[in-house]
Design a protein around this motif. Structure first.
Motif, PDB file in Angstrom:
ATOM      1  N   ASP A  73     -11.260  17.024   3.166  1.00 29.35           N
ATOM      2  CA  ASP A  73     -12.239  16.126   3.793  1.00 29.35           C
ATOM      3  C   ASP A  73     -12.828  15.130   2.809  1.00 29.35           C
ATOM      4  N   THR A  74     -12.252  15.019   1.622  1.00 28.74           N
ATOM      5  CA  THR A  74     -12.767  14.093   0.620  1.00 28.74           C
ATOM      6  C   THR A  74     -11.898  12.844   0.563  1.00 28.74           C
ATOM      7  N   ILE A  75     -12.382  11.835  -0.149  1.00 26.84           N
ATOM      8  CA  ILE A  75     -11.599  10.636  -0.425  1.00 26.84           C
ATOM      9  C   ILE A  75     -10.990  10.790  -1.806  1.00 26.84           C
ATOM     10  N   GLY A  76      -9.664  10.684  -1.882  1.00 26.26           N
ATOM     11  CA  GLY A  76      -8.993  10.774  -3.163  1.00 26.26           C
ATOM     12  C   GLY A  76      -8.908   9.419  -3.845  1.00 26.26           C
ATOM     13  N   ASP A  77      -8.010   9.314  -4.808  1.00 27.56           N
ATOM     14  CA  ASP A  77      -7.836   8.040  -5.507  1.00 27.56           C
ATOM     15  C   ASP A  77      -6.362   7.834  -5.850  1.00 27.56           C
ATOM     16  N   HIS A  78      -6.074   6.650  -6.392  1.00 27.32           N
ATOM     17  CA  HIS A  78      -4.716   6.260  -6.785  1.00 27.32           C
ATOM     18  C   HIS A  78      -3.726   6.300  -5.620  1.00 27.32           C
ATOM     19  N   GLY A  79      -4.221   6.003  -4.418  1.00 23.47           N
ATOM     20  CA  GLY A  79      -3.336   5.989  -3.263  1.00 23.47           C
ATOM     21  C   GLY A  79      -2.239   4.950  -3.378  1.00 23.47           C
ATOM     22  N   MET A  80      -2.586   3.747  -3.873  1.00 23.67           N
ATOM     23  CA  MET A  80      -1.577   2.700  -4.007  1.00 23.67           C
ATOM     24  C   MET A  80      -0.531   3.046  -5.057  1.00 23.67           C
ATOM     25  N   ALA A  81      -0.919   3.810  -6.054  1.00 24.89           N
ATOM     26  CA  ALA A  81       0.020   4.223  -7.095  1.00 24.89           C
ATOM     27  C   ALA A  81       0.882   5.395  -6.645  1.00 24.89           C
ATOM     28  N   MET A  82       0.578   5.941  -5.464  1.00 22.43           N
ATOM     29  CA  MET A  82       1.338   7.060  -4.899  1.00 22.43           C
ATOM     30  C   MET A  82       1.339   8.263  -5.832  1.00 22.43           C
ATOM     31  N   THR A  83       0.205   8.481  -6.518  1.00 25.31           N
ATOM     32  CA  THR A  83       0.084   9.620  -7.417  1.00 25.31           C
ATOM     33  C   THR A  83      -1.107  10.496  -7.062  1.00 25.31           C
ATOM     34  N   GLY A  84      -1.938  10.065  -6.126  1.00 27.37           N
ATOM     35  CA  GLY A  84      -3.127  10.824  -5.773  1.00 27.37           C
ATOM     36  C   GLY A  84      -2.856  11.862  -4.703  1.00 27.37           C
ATOM     37  N   CYS A  85      -3.941  12.414  -4.179  1.00 28.84           N
ATOM     38  CA  CYS A  85      -3.818  13.410  -3.122  1.00 28.84           C
ATOM     39  C   CYS A  85      -3.415  12.743  -1.799  1.00 28.84           C
ATOM     40  N   VAL A  86      -3.002  13.570  -0.850  1.00 27.70           N
ATOM     41  CA  VAL A  86      -2.611  13.104   0.481  1.00 27.70           C
ATOM     42  C   VAL A  86      -3.564  13.729   1.489  1.00 27.70           C
ATOM     43  N   ALA A  87      -3.947  12.971   2.508  1.00 28.86           N
ATOM     44  CA  ALA A  87      -4.971  13.434   3.446  1.00 28.86           C
ATOM     45  C   ALA A  87      -4.557  13.166   4.883  1.00 28.86           C
ATOM     46  N   THR A  93      -8.962  -7.246  13.429  1.00 22.47           N
ATOM     47  CA  THR A  93      -8.397  -6.785  12.169  1.00 22.47           C
ATOM     48  C   THR A  93      -7.429  -5.634  12.435  1.00 22.47           C
ATOM     49  N   ILE A  94      -6.401  -5.545  11.589  1.00 22.87           N
ATOM     50  CA  ILE A  94      -5.358  -4.530  11.751  1.00 22.87           C
ATOM     51  C   ILE A  94      -5.129  -3.858  10.400  1.00 22.87           C
ATOM     52  N   PRO A  95      -5.543  -2.607  10.228  1.00 24.80           N
ATOM     53  CA  PRO A  95      -5.268  -1.909   8.968  1.00 24.80           C
ATOM     54  C   PRO A  95      -3.799  -1.558   8.844  1.00 24.80           C
ATOM     55  N   HIS A  96      -3.321  -1.535   7.608  1.00 24.95           N
ATOM     56  CA  HIS A  96      -1.938  -1.134   7.386  1.00 24.95           C
ATOM     57  C   HIS A  96      -1.818  -0.264   6.140  1.00 24.95           C
ATOM     58  N   ASN A  97      -0.710   0.462   6.070  1.00 22.59           N
ATOM     59  CA  ASN A  97      -0.438   1.387   4.970  1.00 22.59           C
ATOM     60  C   ASN A  97      -1.591   2.338   4.721  1.00 22.59           C
ATOM     61  N   SER A  98      -2.089   2.901   5.815  1.00 23.50           N
ATOM     62  CA  SER A  98      -3.068   3.972   5.664  1.00 23.50           C
ATOM     63  C   SER A  98      -2.459   5.141   4.906  1.00 23.50           C
ATOM     64  N   ASN A  99      -1.120   5.249   4.905  1.00 22.81           N
ATOM     65  CA  ASN A  99      -0.442   6.316   4.165  1.00 22.81           C
ATOM     66  C   ASN A  99      -0.675   6.234   2.665  1.00 22.81           C
ATOM     67  N   LEU A 100      -1.170   5.098   2.173  1.00 22.15           N
ATOM     68  CA  LEU A 100      -1.442   4.912   0.748  1.00 22.15           C
ATOM     69  C   LEU A 100      -2.934   4.838   0.472  1.00 22.15           C
ATOM     70  N   SER A 101      -3.743   5.473   1.309  1.00 22.26           N
ATOM     71  CA  SER A 101      -5.199   5.328   1.180  1.00 22.26           C
ATOM     72  C   SER A 101      -5.900   6.595   0.707  1.00 22.26           C
ATOM     73  N   SER A 102      -5.179   7.663   0.458  1.00 15.86           N
ATOM     74  CA  SER A 102      -5.778   8.929   0.011  1.00 15.86           C
ATOM     75  C   SER A 102      -6.967   9.334   0.874  1.00 15.86           C
ATOM     76  N   GLY A 103      -6.839   9.109   2.176  1.00 19.74           N
ATOM     77  CA  GLY A 103      -7.862   9.524   3.121  1.00 19.74           C
ATOM     78  C   GLY A 103      -8.998   8.553   3.318  1.00 19.74           C
ATOM     79  N   GLU A 104      -8.987   7.425   2.625  1.00 23.47           N
ATOM     80  CA  GLU A 104     -10.113   6.498   2.710  1.00 23.47           C
ATOM     81  C   GLU A 104     -10.049   5.604   3.942  1.00 23.47           C
ATOM     82  N   MET A 105      -8.837   5.303   4.417  1.00 18.97           N
ATOM     83  CA  MET A 105      -8.709   4.345   5.515  1.00 18.97           C
ATOM     84  C   MET A 105      -9.414   4.824   6.776  1.00 18.97           C
ATOM     85  N   PHE A 106      -9.257   6.097   7.113  1.00 14.92           N
ATOM     86  CA  PHE A 106      -9.788   6.588   8.377  1.00 14.92           C
ATOM     87  C   PHE A 106     -10.898   7.624   8.179  1.00 14.92           C
ATOM     88  N   THR A 107     -11.656   7.465   7.100  1.00 19.83           N
ATOM     89  CA  THR A 107     -12.842   8.293   6.945  1.00 19.83           C
ATOM     90  C   THR A 107     -13.854   7.885   8.016  1.00 19.83           C
TER      91      THR A 107
END
Length: 680
Positions: free
Chosen positions: A362-376, A279-293
């Motif tokens: 160190d938290t998981i944010g939200d709305h990463g795909m909408a590009m309106t949430g926090c950045v991690a 498996t290959i993850p992509h667009n971790s930049n839109l994950s609000s820290g969830e991809m690589f927790t």
């Protein structure tokens, strides 16, 4: 493109369909029984031996992230090219896309490609595009095809975007699939004909002759946007050969990546059936820290951490660092990231430098795909690679020991179409320069926004293999002997050894010596905690380009080092190791002609001047070209000055870029670092 977010968006969808449940799709962990209802597609791996085999390995270029008309959103946006045509394009044939039948043709064929359509809507595509299907005239299908007006909420210019979200997109809107085929298992089975077509297309495209000119890998996309966070958790799933899953595992059945990895391990990688998968993850930049927790978050015991880390490390061997929706390498100024700023971290960000946002810490944010949430920091590959060192110290296993690739994520069947000078967006909906240069399209209620002018043409995946076959490419990917580029066909090399000759770069058999004495990119090395710095061989060759469009010259080679200090800060350091960062190279913005000196080849043997033998560290190489025009600069020049879109004069949209390549890392561990140390 972003997903619906919040109750207001869901309420609008309810109006559009006059039908809503509780807004929470029912998810299930997949079981073998669900997938045993129809026979498996019968592919074959029989092929002629390749005429040429290079023991020193050669660079093959491809795209491992391509969507066709079999992806629900791509079809609605006007892509009429199926997987067969996508493979035709990758091999150099022209295709015609979108309502205006725009002609698309790659300047140089790819060596390999994988169609990775969204598994979540295979049933919907199969039902809603087949007039003989029982539910072909269902309201969801009619809305998808544009036969039902979207509740009068959208002007004509936005109707296709509205159709995507009103007829069952991803995340919260996936509940509407139950209006067509009740139950997740039923929907999965009804998507079987689409999955078979995808596999058959790969079978037909694979060059089995001794020429070995093109390899088609079978794959699909697992497109998870958790309904409680709205973050991007997407993965592409790739198979080594024609032995695949009977049915793809979508996020409708596997509600967490962990469920996906467990199922793939049970049915493929640990099963005695020739099925091998990664498996290959992509667009971790839109994950609000969830991809690589890290797995330590939420784990109940060291044993559970270890199990998750081991499974992820064995299954998720690569990460996609760059594509049309931006760069996921790094971002300056994030929480618990030390070291001097890296000026090249601002490359092709979909959220601009001037934008104000919260840090997820160190938290998981939200709305990463909408590009309106926090950045991690946990949204970026560099810091995941570094944090993986801390996880190894804790459990003895690094869950983020992954190699690097890039790809496009095109939704227009044109994989590998990465040229800045002829950017076509990879989205049939945006088929003119005027549309591509729009700063933002926002749907009512915050359902979605598209910031097309921030998107890029995407990148390419590079693989070092002895020959161009599915198995050789997959084995190299599993070994992480891979790299990514932002588009050019730069060839980077990265090796580590206890002792390389100082003049190795001058040797005609340099690569053979490097393999004999050292370890290539993707390697994990354990060394005595009294040793001196290893020798690193870093080299790169510029893209030769074509007769019409010569490739750019290289400016410099860099090594990026990551480590975790004694108080847990993710440290980074960037070293310029070859080339000339002060060469003064520029580009004429009127003609886009480059100016200044550069290099066709760069090479050096380098030692880390800050090496500590008792410290875990991760290293990768970054290759930078001289500046060149960004795609938007080329297309702004097509307009008279008075008619130019506002983005052409907006400083938030750069006029130039420095194209680049990233190698997979090399990990250095002292001998004592394998001892698990659970923190309190």
């Amino acid at each position: 493109m972003t997903k619906p977010s919040g109750h207001s968006a869901l309420a609008i969808l309810c109006v559009a369909l006059a039908s809503c449940g509780d807004g929470k799709p029912t998810m299930h962990t997949p079981t073998p029984e669900i997938f045993a209802q129809t026979p498996t597609f019968a592919g074959t791996d029989t092929r002629a031996p390749c005429r040429e085999r290079n023991p020193d390995k050669q660079a093959f270029f491809g795209d491992l992230h391509i969507h066709t008309s079999f992806s629900f959103d791509a079809w609605v946006f006007g892509n009429n090219n199926d997987p067969e045509r996508a493979y035709d394009y990758a091999r150099g044939e022209a295709i015609f896309s979108g309502p205006n039948k725009v002609r698309l043709q790659i300047d140089r064929p790819l060596d390999f490609a994988a169609v990775t359509d969204h598994a979540e809507q295979f049933a919907q595509i199969g039902i809603c595009t087949d007039p003989e299907a029982a539910d072909y005239d269902h309201k969801v299908c009619r809305t998808m095809r544009g036969e039902v007006w979207w509740a009068g909420l959208l002007p004509d210019s936005m109707s296709r975007l509205g159709r995507v979200f009103s007829s069952g997109g991803v995340g919260p809107t996936a509940v509407y699939m139950e209006n067509i085929c009740p139950g997740d298992a039923t929907c999965t089975v009804q998507g079987k004909p689409v999955w078979d077509r995808i596999q058959r297309a790969a079978e037909m495209a694979y060059d089995r002759s001794e020429d070995c000119t093109f390899s088609s890998l079978v794959g699909f996309e697992y497109s998870l946007n958790p309904s409680d966070t709205g973050n991007n958790m997407h993965r592409n799933v790739l198979f080594r050969n024609a032995t695949t899953l009977n049915l793809p595992v979508s996020s409708r059945l596997a509600e967490r990546p962990l469920d996906l990895w467990r199922y793939l391990d049970r049915t493929c990688n640990s099963a005695d059936n020739r099925c091998e998968v990664l498996t290959i993850p992509h667009n971790s930049n839109l994950s609000s820290g969830e991809m690589f927790t890290p797995p330590s978050t939420g784990a109940q015991s060291l044993a559970e951490e270890t199990e998750i880390s081991d499974l992820r490390a064995r299954t998720e061997r690569l990460a996609e660092i760059y594509q049309v929706k931006g760069d996921s390498e790094c971002r300056d100024g994030l929480y618990r990231v030390g070291g001097a700023p890296d000026e090249f971290c601002e490359f092709e960000k979909v959220r601009g430098k001037a934008e104000v946002f919260d840090d997820c810490k160190d938290t998981i944010g939200d709305h990463g795909m909408a590009m309106t949430g926090c950045v991690a920091r946990r949204s970026f590959v560099r810091y995941a690679l570094t944090e993986g060192l801390a996880e190894k110290q804790r459990t003895g296993i690094n869950p983020f020991e992954f190699g690097i690739i890039a790809s496009t994520d095109t939704h227009d069947s044109n994989g590998g179409d990465v040229d800045e000078y002829e950017h076509t967006s990879g989205l049939a909906l945006v088929d003119t320069a005027e549309k591509r240069l729009q700063p933002e399209i926002v749907l009512p209620g915050g359902i979605a926004s598209v910031r097309q002018a921030r998107f890029s043409p995407g990148g390419l995946a590079g693989v070092f293999a002895e020959q161009n076959t599915r198995e050789d490419l997959f084995d190299a990917m599993r070994a992480r002997e891979t790299f990514g580029t932002s588009g050019p066909r730069i060839v980077p090399r990265f090796f580590a050894a206890d002792d390389f000759p100082e003049r190795l770069c001058e040797a005609p058999d340099m690569i053979a010596q490097a393999y004999a004495a050292g370890a290539p990119m993707g390697s994990s090395i354990t060394r005595p905690d009294t040793a001196q710095s290893p020798d690193f061989l870093i080299a790169a060759s510029a893209d030769s380009g074509t007769n019409e469009h010569p490739g750019g010259l290289l400016q410099r080679l860099q090594v990026i080092k990551g480590w975790v200090d004694e108080v847990g800060i993710m440290q980074q350091r960037v070293y310029d190791v070859a080339g000339d960062p002060d060469n003064g190279a520029t580009v004429d913005l009127d003609s886009c002609q480059p100016r200044g000196d550069g290099f066709k080849n760069l090479c050096t043997v380098w030692r880390d001047p800050d090496y500590h033998a008792d410290q875990q560290a991760v290293y990768y190489s970054r290759v930078l070209e001289n500046p060149s025009c960004r795609w938007s600069t080329y297309q702004c020049a097509e307009f008279d000055e008075a008619d130019r879109p506002e983005t052409c004069d907006d400083p938030e949209y750069p006029k130039t870029i420095q194209e680049r390549a990233w190698t997979s890392p090399i990990w250095i561990y002292p001998e004592a670092s394998d001892t698990p140390q659970r923190s309190s």
